[in-house]
Design a protein around this motif. Structure first.
Motif, PDB file in Angstrom:
ATOM      1  N   SER A  14       0.819  -1.204   0.000  1.00 25.45           N
ATOM      2  CA  SER A  14       0.000   0.000   0.000  1.00 25.45           C
ATOM      3  C   SER A  14       0.854   1.255   0.000  1.00 25.45           C
ATOM      4  O   SER A  14       1.856   1.339   0.705  1.00 25.45           O
ATOM      5  CB  SER A  14      -0.889  -0.004   1.250  1.00 25.45           C
ATOM      6  OG  SER A  14      -1.568   1.219   1.363  1.00 25.45           O
ATOM      7  N   GLY A  16      -0.766   4.766   0.272  1.00 22.14           N
ATOM      8  CA  GLY A  16      -1.931   5.657   0.328  1.00 22.14           C
ATOM      9  C   GLY A  16      -3.080   5.101  -0.477  1.00 22.14           C
ATOM     10  O   GLY A  16      -3.529   3.991  -0.244  1.00 22.14           O
ATOM     11  N   ASN A  17      -3.558   5.856  -1.451  1.00 22.68           N
ATOM     12  CA  ASN A  17      -4.642   5.394  -2.325  1.00 22.68           C
ATOM     13  C   ASN A  17      -4.121   4.685  -3.577  1.00 22.68           C
ATOM     14  O   ASN A  17      -4.843   4.517  -4.551  1.00 22.68           O
ATOM     15  CB  ASN A  17      -5.538   6.562  -2.732  1.00 22.68           C
ATOM     16  CG  ASN A  17      -6.399   7.018  -1.584  1.00 22.68           C
ATOM     17  OD1 ASN A  17      -6.715   6.258  -0.683  1.00 22.68           O
ATOM     18  ND2 ASN A  17      -6.785   8.277  -1.608  1.00 22.68           N
ATOM     19  N   TYR A  18      -2.872   4.296  -3.534  1.00 17.36           N
ATOM     20  CA  TYR A  18      -2.244   3.542  -4.618  1.00 17.36           C
ATOM     21  C   TYR A  18      -1.708   2.238  -4.043  1.00 17.36           C
ATOM     22  O   TYR A  18      -1.525   2.111  -2.836  1.00 17.36           O
ATOM     23  CB  TYR A  18      -1.065   4.318  -5.224  1.00 17.36           C
ATOM     24  CG  TYR A  18      -1.484   5.525  -6.010  1.00 17.36           C
ATOM     25  CD1 TYR A  18      -1.615   5.458  -7.393  1.00 17.36           C
ATOM     26  CD2 TYR A  18      -1.739   6.738  -5.381  1.00 17.36           C
ATOM     27  CE1 TYR A  18      -1.992   6.573  -8.124  1.00 17.36           C
ATOM     28  CE2 TYR A  18      -2.124   7.856  -6.102  1.00 17.36           C
ATOM     29  CZ  TYR A  18      -2.249   7.758  -7.464  1.00 17.36           C
ATOM     30  OH  TYR A  18      -2.625   8.874  -8.196  1.00 17.36           O
ATOM     31  N   HIS A  31      -3.846   2.921  -9.181  1.00 14.89           N
ATOM     32  CA  HIS A  31      -4.647   3.813  -8.335  1.00 14.89           C
ATOM     33  C   HIS A  31      -5.856   3.040  -7.808  1.00 14.89           C
ATOM     34  O   HIS A  31      -6.913   3.008  -8.428  1.00 14.89           O
ATOM     35  CB  HIS A  31      -5.106   5.037  -9.126  1.00 14.89           C
ATOM     36  CG  HIS A  31      -5.797   6.042  -8.277  1.00 14.89           C
ATOM     37  ND1 HIS A  31      -7.163   6.081  -8.154  1.00 14.89           N
ATOM     38  CD2 HIS A  31      -5.314   7.027  -7.477  1.00 14.89           C
ATOM     39  CE1 HIS A  31      -7.501   7.052  -7.331  1.00 14.89           C
ATOM     40  NE2 HIS A  31      -6.384   7.638  -6.915  1.00 14.89           N
ATOM     41  N   THR A  33      -7.282   1.441  -3.670  1.00 12.35           N
ATOM     42  CA  THR A  33      -6.960   1.318  -2.243  1.00 12.35           C
ATOM     43  C   THR A  33      -6.663  -0.144  -1.910  1.00 12.35           C
ATOM     44  O   THR A  33      -7.030  -1.060  -2.656  1.00 12.35           O
ATOM     45  CB  THR A  33      -8.120   1.805  -1.352  1.00 12.35           C
ATOM     46  OG1 THR A  33      -9.238   0.937  -1.538  1.00 12.35           O
ATOM     47  CG2 THR A  33      -8.479   3.248  -1.651  1.00 12.35           C
ATOM     48  N   ARG A  35      -7.976  -1.890   0.474  1.00 11.27           N
ATOM     49  CA  ARG A  35      -9.251  -2.578   0.733  1.00 11.27           C
ATOM     50  C   ARG A  35      -9.893  -3.044  -0.571  1.00 11.27           C
ATOM     51  O   ARG A  35     -10.381  -4.165  -0.676  1.00 11.27           O
ATOM     52  CB  ARG A  35     -10.201  -1.658   1.486  1.00 11.27           C
ATOM     53  CG  ARG A  35     -11.521  -2.345   1.819  1.00 11.27           C
ATOM     54  CD  ARG A  35     -12.290  -1.583   2.814  1.00 11.27           C
ATOM     55  NE  ARG A  35     -11.575  -1.726   4.080  1.00 11.27           N
ATOM     56  CZ  ARG A  35     -11.811  -0.994   5.157  1.00 11.27           C
ATOM     57  NH1 ARG A  35     -12.731  -0.069   5.133  1.00 11.27           N
ATOM     58  NH2 ARG A  35     -11.134  -1.179   6.263  1.00 11.27           N
ATOM     59  N   GLU A  36      -9.868  -2.193  -1.590  1.00 12.45           N
ATOM     60  CA  GLU A  36     -10.420  -2.574  -2.896  1.00 12.45           C
ATOM     61  C   GLU A  36      -9.604  -3.712  -3.516  1.00 12.45           C
ATOM     62  O   GLU A  36     -10.167  -4.651  -4.079  1.00 12.45           O
ATOM     63  CB  GLU A  36     -10.448  -1.380  -3.840  1.00 12.45           C
ATOM     64  CG  GLU A  36     -11.433  -0.302  -3.448  1.00 12.45           C
ATOM     65  CD  GLU A  36     -11.257   0.970  -4.259  1.00 12.45           C
ATOM     66  OE1 GLU A  36     -12.280   1.571  -4.607  1.00 12.45           O
ATOM     67  OE2 GLU A  36     -10.096   1.350  -4.550  1.00 12.45           O
ATOM     68  N   SER A  52      -0.275  -2.690   5.350  1.00  7.75           N
ATOM     69  CA  SER A  52       0.382  -2.265   4.111  1.00  7.75           C
ATOM     70  C   SER A  52       0.697  -3.390   3.137  1.00  7.75           C
ATOM     71  O   SER A  52       1.233  -3.128   2.066  1.00  7.75           O
ATOM     72  CB  SER A  52       1.695  -1.546   4.455  1.00  7.75           C
ATOM     73  OG  SER A  52       1.439  -0.396   5.202  1.00  7.75           O
TER      74      SER A  52
END
Length: 92
Positions: A14, A16-18, A31, A33, A35-36, A52
């Motif tokens: 991980s 951040g959002n990437y 790009h 998350t 969780r996704e 992470s």
């Protein structure tokens, strides 16, 4: 766009959002998350080991109390994920 087979994917980190997707000596950034990403990967092959990291269980070479070795990488194992990891490795 790059196609990566689940078996070739060693681990995901991980940022951040990437996420950084590691496949052998190469890595890719996407790009999305963590969780996704976790919902996209099959649970029988992958496990979350830290906030992470998501690891492909077939690429794990060794594990100790606080880290896991995947290929040449040494990744942290979080306290929250430790029991689940031990349970999954015992089953395998």
């Amino acid at each position: 766009m790059v196609r990566i087979n689940f078996n070739d994917l060693q681990y995901v980190e991980s940022i951040g959002n990437y996420v950084k997707i590691f496949s052998g000596k190469k890595f890719y950034v996407s790009h999305i998350t963590m969780r996704e990403m976790e919902t996209l990967l099959p649970t029988k092959l992958f496990i979350r080991t830290h906030r992470s990291f998501i690891v492909n269980l077939s690429h794990v070479s060794s594990i100790s109390d606080n880290d896991i070795h995947v290929g040449d990488a040494r990744l942290a194992v979080g306290k929250t994920y430790k029991d689940n990891l031990r349970t999954r490795l015992t089953i395998i």
